[in-house]
Design an enzyme around this catalytic site. Sequence first.
Site, PDB file in Angstrom:
ATOM      1  N   VAL A 112      -0.286   1.631  -1.767  1.00  0.00           N
ATOM      2  CA  VAL A 112      -0.412   3.089  -1.707  1.00  0.00           C
ATOM      3  C   VAL A 112      -1.817   3.497  -2.143  1.00  0.00           C
ATOM      4  O   VAL A 112      -2.378   4.471  -1.649  1.00  0.00           O
ATOM      5  CB  VAL A 112       0.677   3.791  -2.568  1.00  0.00           C
ATOM      6  CG1 VAL A 112       0.506   3.505  -4.050  1.00  0.00           C
ATOM      7  CG2 VAL A 112       0.664   5.289  -2.351  1.00  0.00           C
ATOM      8  N   GLY A 113      -2.411   2.730  -3.051  1.00  0.00           N
ATOM      9  CA  GLY A 113      -3.775   3.017  -3.519  1.00  0.00           C
ATOM     10  C   GLY A 113      -4.770   2.572  -2.448  1.00  0.00           C
ATOM     11  O   GLY A 113      -4.526   1.595  -1.732  1.00  0.00           O
ATOM     12  N   GLY A 191       1.974  13.983  -8.234  1.00  0.00           N
ATOM     13  CA  GLY A 191       2.278  13.611  -6.846  1.00  0.00           C
ATOM     14  C   GLY A 191       3.712  13.122  -6.794  1.00  0.00           C
ATOM     15  O   GLY A 191       4.500  13.382  -7.710  1.00  0.00           O
ATOM     16  N   ARG A 192       4.031  12.395  -5.709  1.00  0.00           N
ATOM     17  CA  ARG A 192       5.404  11.890  -5.540  1.00  0.00           C
ATOM     18  C   ARG A 192       5.839  11.053  -6.725  1.00  0.00           C
ATOM     19  O   ARG A 192       6.969  11.139  -7.206  1.00  0.00           O
ATOM     20  CB  ARG A 192       5.477  11.003  -4.284  1.00  0.00           C
ATOM     21  CG  ARG A 192       5.115  11.681  -3.005  1.00  0.00           C
ATOM     22  CD  ARG A 192       4.877  10.629  -1.927  1.00  0.00           C
ATOM     23  NE  ARG A 192       3.667   9.877  -2.197  1.00  0.00           N
ATOM     24  CZ  ARG A 192       2.524   9.997  -1.514  1.00  0.00           C
ATOM     25  NH1 ARG A 192       2.456  10.818  -0.506  1.00  0.00           N
ATOM     26  NH2 ARG A 192       1.449   9.290  -1.824  1.00  0.00           N
ATOM     27  N   ILE A 193       4.902  10.223  -7.229  1.00  0.00           N
ATOM     28  CA  ILE A 193       5.276   9.310  -8.315  1.00  0.00           C
ATOM     29  C   ILE A 193       5.469  10.080  -9.624  1.00  0.00           C
ATOM     30  O   ILE A 193       6.421   9.818 -10.368  1.00  0.00           O
ATOM     31  CB  ILE A 193       4.237   8.169  -8.437  1.00  0.00           C
ATOM     32  CG1 ILE A 193       4.322   7.294  -7.175  1.00  0.00           C
ATOM     33  CG2 ILE A 193       4.463   7.338  -9.705  1.00  0.00           C
ATOM     34  CD1 ILE A 193       3.298   6.180  -7.081  1.00  0.00           C
ATOM     35  N   PRO A 216      -2.976  23.530  -9.243  1.00  0.00           N
ATOM     36  CA  PRO A 216      -1.522  23.520  -9.423  1.00  0.00           C
ATOM     37  C   PRO A 216      -0.819  23.035  -8.155  1.00  0.00           C
ATOM     38  O   PRO A 216      -1.291  23.288  -7.048  1.00  0.00           O
ATOM     39  CB  PRO A 216      -1.194  24.997  -9.691  1.00  0.00           C
ATOM     40  CG  PRO A 216      -2.473  25.619 -10.138  1.00  0.00           C
ATOM     41  CD  PRO A 216      -3.567  24.861  -9.468  1.00  0.00           C
ATOM     42  N   ARG A 274      -4.395   3.204 -11.818  1.00  0.00           N
ATOM     43  CA  ARG A 274      -5.447   2.209 -11.655  1.00  0.00           C
ATOM     44  C   ARG A 274      -6.193   2.083 -12.980  1.00  0.00           C
ATOM     45  O   ARG A 274      -6.426   3.090 -13.666  1.00  0.00           O
ATOM     46  CB  ARG A 274      -6.448   2.627 -10.572  1.00  0.00           C
ATOM     47  CG  ARG A 274      -5.958   2.446  -9.150  1.00  0.00           C
ATOM     48  CD  ARG A 274      -5.854   0.963  -8.766  1.00  0.00           C
ATOM     49  NE  ARG A 274      -5.466   0.765  -7.390  1.00  0.00           N
ATOM     50  CZ  ARG A 274      -4.204   0.632  -6.962  1.00  0.00           C
ATOM     51  NH1 ARG A 274      -3.192   0.697  -7.809  1.00  0.00           N
ATOM     52  NH2 ARG A 274      -3.943   0.429  -5.688  1.00  0.00           N
ATOM     53  N   HIS A 322       0.081  -5.676 -13.482  1.00  0.00           N
ATOM     54  CA  HIS A 322       0.122  -4.883 -12.239  1.00  0.00           C
ATOM     55  C   HIS A 322       1.371  -5.187 -11.398  1.00  0.00           C
ATOM     56  O   HIS A 322       1.275  -5.688 -10.276  1.00  0.00           O
ATOM     57  CB  HIS A 322      -1.150  -5.118 -11.403  1.00  0.00           C
ATOM     58  CG  HIS A 322      -1.444  -3.991 -10.450  1.00  0.00           C
ATOM     59  ND1 HIS A 322      -2.710  -3.642 -10.063  1.00  0.00           N
ATOM     60  CD2 HIS A 322      -0.615  -3.136  -9.788  1.00  0.00           C
ATOM     61  CE1 HIS A 322      -2.658  -2.620  -9.213  1.00  0.00           C
ATOM     62  NE2 HIS A 322      -1.385  -2.310  -9.025  1.00  0.00           N
ATOM     63  N   ILE A 323       2.532  -4.834 -11.966  1.00  0.00           N
ATOM     64  CA  ILE A 323       3.799  -5.164 -11.291  1.00  0.00           C
ATOM     65  C   ILE A 323       4.641  -3.924 -10.949  1.00  0.00           C
ATOM     66  O   ILE A 323       5.834  -4.053 -10.655  1.00  0.00           O
ATOM     67  CB  ILE A 323       4.660  -6.117 -12.158  1.00  0.00           C
ATOM     68  CG1 ILE A 323       4.904  -5.522 -13.566  1.00  0.00           C
ATOM     69  CG2 ILE A 323       4.045  -7.504 -12.252  1.00  0.00           C
ATOM     70  CD1 ILE A 323       6.050  -6.158 -14.316  1.00  0.00           C
TER      71      ILE A 323
HETATM   72  O1  LIG Z   1      -0.897  -0.622  -6.980  1.00  0.00           O
HETATM   73  C1  LIG Z   1      -0.243  -0.739  -6.011  1.00  0.00           C
HETATM   74  C2  LIG Z   1      -0.469  -0.037  -4.787  1.00  0.00           C
HETATM   75  O2  LIG Z   1      -1.491   0.654  -4.655  1.00  0.00           O
HETATM   76  O3  LIG Z   1       0.362  -0.165  -3.877  1.00  0.00           O
END
Ligand SMILES: O=CC(=O)O
Length: 357
Positions: A112-113, A191-193, A216, A274, A322-323
């Site tokens: 996603v990043g 965001g979504r997360i 906002p 990140r 990073h899991i």
């Molecule tokens: O860090 C994980 C991703 O960007 O999917």
Amino acid sequence: MWCSRVSLRRLQRIVVSPLYTSSPVISTQRAMSTLPRVYVTRRIPPEGLKILNESGQVQYELWDSDDPVPRQELLNKVKGVDGLVCVLTEKIDAELLDAAGPNLRVLSTMSVGYDHLTLEELKKRGIRVGYTPDVLTDAVAELTVALLLTTSRRLIEATHEAKTGGWGTWRTMWLCGYELADSTVGILGMGRIGVAIAERLKPFKVKKFIYTDVAPRPELASSIGAEYVSMEELAKQSDFLAVCCALTPETQGFCNKKLFSQMKNTAVFINTSRGGVVNQEDLYEALSSGQIAAAGLDVTVPEPLPTSHPLFTLKNCVILPHIASASYSTRNAMSALAANNLLAGLKGEPMPKELKL
Ligand SMILES: O=CC(=O)O
């Protein structure tokens, strides 16, 4: 091996064999095929490979390893390809795009990043980019909650004590931590997360959610009743601060001395976005001086973080490798989405998830 539908049977055998050879490259003679050529920079999970194999739409070569392809090998292998599937460890910059040449029209990252991609170079060359948002939201939110609780309730210290003889009698203040009930949770990057994390934390009786972002985002924040505040207020009010923003030139090193100095000394800092968003020297100072209570990090700079890094010496710092998206179902879904993005892009169709450049 350049694989097409004709060579699928062969691939299924060969995919296994490189594990026993000195080089992880799947290589046989290139098939005589006019299908678009694709390079896949890593052994991606089976669902994505199955989609590529069964599409009959591409011939691809795969770096069949869990370790990154060496840069020079990558530069050689991308020459003349039409499509590229990569993961977040590959730097996709002008050098690589020059090495690939003008045929390259689609890049699909299984992440996603996208801070590993030089977007302006991709845009300049008219290369379409696919990525994998949404499918990992649940897994990342779940891991963020797990890391937050592990850090705030000192679970790593506690299991260590239990295993190594530190567990004497029951003690009134031993291994006390901080609880979510009645707390204020701050989200940096709504965001979504961020929403998914808040949804999961709500049942722990959090008193208030606050967030900050470049502007906002009421359409997202209203679903969790989060209030928009300035960065300074976020730092000052949060008992738990979860970092969920993308790494951009604006957010690079954003969590620094100034931010930590505004936080409560009972605050718990969590980062699953990140590593580059955090100034790690400043974080070390804040943790070792008691400026903040604890930190849980799933991401660092560099990755892997050297085992000699000072952050590893701190009891109040929990570091994961990073899991956040590492569940079987999510990693398979990411690889399937990366494969479908690639195939759609090569056909000139809308990608299921395309990054707007
Ligand atoms: O860090 C994980 C991703 O960007 O999917």
